[in-house]
Design an enzyme around this catalytic site. Structure first.
Site, PDB file in Angstrom:
ATOM      1  CE1 TYR A  53     -64.551 -39.230  27.579  1.00  0.00           C
ATOM      2  CE2 TYR A  53     -64.594 -36.971  26.783  1.00  0.00           C
ATOM      3  CZ  TYR A  53     -63.974 -38.200  26.851  1.00  0.00           C
ATOM      4  OH  TYR A  53     -62.777 -38.390  26.215  1.00  0.00           O
ATOM      5  CG  HIS A  83     -53.372 -39.140  26.870  1.00  0.00           C
ATOM      6  ND1 HIS A  83     -53.699 -40.162  27.734  1.00  0.00           N
ATOM      7  CD2 HIS A  83     -54.479 -38.955  26.080  1.00  0.00           C
ATOM      8  CE1 HIS A  83     -54.922 -40.577  27.484  1.00  0.00           C
ATOM      9  NE2 HIS A  83     -55.419 -39.866  26.489  1.00  0.00           N
ATOM     10  CG  ASN A 195     -59.432 -32.913  23.720  1.00  0.00           C
ATOM     11  OD1 ASN A 195     -59.181 -32.761  22.529  1.00  0.00           O
ATOM     12  ND2 ASN A 195     -60.399 -33.703  24.159  1.00  0.00           N
ATOM     13  CE1 TYR A 280     -46.782 -19.561 -21.683  1.00  0.00           C
ATOM     14  CE2 TYR A 280     -47.229 -21.644 -20.583  1.00  0.00           C
ATOM     15  CZ  TYR A 280     -47.435 -20.779 -21.641  1.00  0.00           C
ATOM     16  OH  TYR A 280     -48.284 -21.138 -22.646  1.00  0.00           O
ATOM     17  NE  ARG A 283     -45.763 -14.897 -22.079  1.00  0.00           N
ATOM     18  CZ  ARG A 283     -46.324 -15.852 -22.837  1.00  0.00           C
ATOM     19  NH1 ARG A 283     -47.617 -15.822 -23.076  1.00  0.00           N
ATOM     20  NH2 ARG A 283     -45.595 -16.805 -23.367  1.00  0.00           N
ATOM     21  CG  PHE A 329     -61.642 -33.475  19.695  1.00  0.00           C
ATOM     22  CD1 PHE A 329     -61.615 -34.375  18.643  1.00  0.00           C
ATOM     23  CD2 PHE A 329     -62.608 -33.650  20.674  1.00  0.00           C
ATOM     24  CE1 PHE A 329     -62.498 -35.433  18.558  1.00  0.00           C
ATOM     25  CE2 PHE A 329     -63.509 -34.719  20.604  1.00  0.00           C
ATOM     26  CZ  PHE A 329     -63.449 -35.612  19.542  1.00  0.00           C
ATOM     27  CD  GLU A 414     -59.846 -40.885  20.275  1.00  0.00           C
ATOM     28  OE1 GLU A 414     -58.681 -41.023  19.863  1.00  0.00           O
ATOM     29  OE2 GLU A 414     -60.135 -40.576  21.448  1.00  0.00           O
TER      30      GLU A 414
END
Length: 509
Positions: A53, A83, A195, A280, A283, A329, A414
């Protein structure tokens, strides 16, 4: 700035901060052998003739498609071009340079299978100041920051645009102008470049560094507001905070106490002050700000680990000539860290806005209404407080966690993603909002302290007041307020306010 030498896998947070602020990263020459061995391992894996792969197969849902040796270079070029599908405004140059440095340090660990020439080009672009133009939107934070990193890789092969010498160039022209040649991608290299989590991580680190400066500035303005309201420093007594044991709370109380040490304003109301407790927003500064500091430090630990890791896929193990496919990734750690930073930024601005609101209210502060000597004829700080409220409300909406969202992508291959990219990308805008709130508080607190003349505050706080008053005079009657706000905001953004105070204030590392 001096150069930063990146030792892959062990770069301290301070070095990433320096790169974000403008330092030039260079790679430790000792990393050269492992880079070369990683590339050689890819060649040996290919020689086995087995489908692997990312090296001789398609990608994502197309991982089962075997690619012939004659098409491997085209395969890597195609994945980069296909991409590079981001959209939106260009990401800030400092963030992209940080992203490039993160990718450089990752590739140099010898687990990505890229050629030494590829690493050398990325380093040369950083040294020479060539920054790819990268759209800010398009990553879901798994499988890595594919679109943003593809735009970086595309620029390296001469496609797309780069910023160089203060203007945008076609990428091939920018490389030629800098005496660099476009990259020819070898097996695995396109995938290795695009990637990983470096875009998300760079944005999260940038948000962290701005949040740190915001936190420290808010300590100074919070102390000034306490002085303006003639608040007590008793809530900052170390015995109180030692009993609760939170490190951030203890250090915040110590910083506030130190900032106010020696104040004549504080001494003036030690006796016969009828008030028993402050609101507050005064403080509980150690409790709120200390908690913010603690979670920022937790996020810093996560991001420093991520910055020193390798997050592309598959990973190359030269000692066994193996390419292992996994899921480094997936940017879930970054997404969680970004969400934590967003919460801290939101709360720092929120409590600061409450101090501004307290100062403009005469019933709470004991000061003239809206901090103007002649209220009614003048509106004074009425609308700057409204602006602060608007910014805080906007940050509350943006602080909604991103990490709990997921949309399946790539034909359900994915199927769970982190949303780290936009979770991290929002941080700079959130920090800018909160910095503007702190700038308004600076104006209001200094104006409030002016009413106590001739009494003065501590040496540190008087130095901070003087830094502002060198640019913004006391407000007697209404004037165009926006330039005052811009001047104060610039002091906060640049860190000049912290520098003026002259004290070592707690930070994330």
């Amino acid at each position: 700035m001096t150069d930063i030498i990146l030792v892959p896998g062990s770069v301290p947070l301070a070095d990433w901060r320096a790169i974000y602020r403008g330092a030039t990263p260079r790679l430790d020459p000792a990393s050269a052998p492992v880079i070369a061995e990683s590339a050689a391992a890819v060649a040996r894996i290919l020689a086995k003739g087995q489908p692997v792969y990312g090296i001789n197969t398609g990608f994502g849902k197309l991982a089962s498609v075997r690619i012939g040796d004659e098409d491997l270079a085209t395969l890597q070029r195609n994945i980069v071009l296909s991409h590079a599908a981001g959209t939106g405004e260009p990401s800030p140059v400092p963030v992209i340079r940080l992203m490039m440095a993160l990718k450089l340090a990752s590739l140099a660990q010898g687990a990505s299978g890229v050629k030494p020439e590829t690493v050398a080009l990325l380093e040369a672009m950083l040294v020479k100041g060539l920054t790819p133009v990268i759209p800010s939107q398009g990553s879901v934070g798994a499988s890595g920051d594919l679109a943003p990193l593809s735009h970086m890789a595309a620029a390296m092969i001469g496609v797309g645009e780069m910023v160089y010498g203060g203007r945008r160039w076609p990428a091939d022209e920018a490389l030629r102008e800098a005496s660099l040649a476009p990259l020819s991608l070898g097996p695995k290299e396109g995938l290795a470049l695009l990637n990983g989590t470096q875009f998300s991580c760079a944005n999260a680190l940038a948000g962290l560094f701005e949040a740190e400066r915001l936190f420290q500035s808010a300590l100074v303005t919070g102390a000034l507001s306490t002085e303006a309201a003639k608040g007590s420093d008793t809530p900052f007594d170390p015995r109180i905070h030692a009993l609760r044991r939170h490190r951030g709370q203890i250090e915040t109380a110590d910083a506030l106490r130190t900032l106010m040490a020696g104040s004549a304003i504080r001494a003036s109301h030690l006796v016969d002050d009828i008030r028993v407790q402050d609101p507050y927003c005064l403080r509980c500064q150690p409790q709120v700000m200390g908690a913010a500091l603690d979670v920022l430090r937790q996020a810093a630990t996560t991001l420093e680990t991520e910055a020193n890791g390798v997050s592309d896929n598959p990973l190359i193990f030269p000692e066994a000539d193996e390419a292992l496919s996994g899921g480094n990734f997936h940017a879930e750690p970054v997404a969680f860290a970004a969400d934590i930073i967003a919460l801290a930024i939101c709360e720092i601005g929120s409590i600061a806005e409450r101090r501004i609101a307290m100062l403009v209210d005469p019933a709470l502060s004991g000061l003239p209404a809206f901090l103007t000597p002649r209220p009614g004829l003048n509106s004074g700080f009425m609308i700057p407080q409204v602006t602060a409220a608007a910014l805080v409300s906007e940050n509350k909406q943006r602080a909604t966690p991103a990490s709990v969202d997921s949309i399946p992508t790539s034909a359900n291959q994915e199927d769970h993603v982190s949303m780290a990219a936009h979770g991290a990308r929002r941080l700079l805008e959130m920090a800018a909002n909160a910095q503007a709130v702190i700038g308004i508080e600076l104006l209001a607190a200094v104006q409030g302290c002016d009413f106590h003349a001739p009494l003065q505050s501590s040496e540190a706080l008087e130095a901070a007041r003087a830094r502002l008053r060198g640019q913004v005079p006391h407000l007697d009657d209404d004037r165009h307020f926006h330039p005052d706000m811009e001047a104060a905001n610039a002091l906060v953004r640049s860190g000049a306010l912290i520098e003026a105070a002259g004290l070592a204030l707690p930070g994330v590392a």
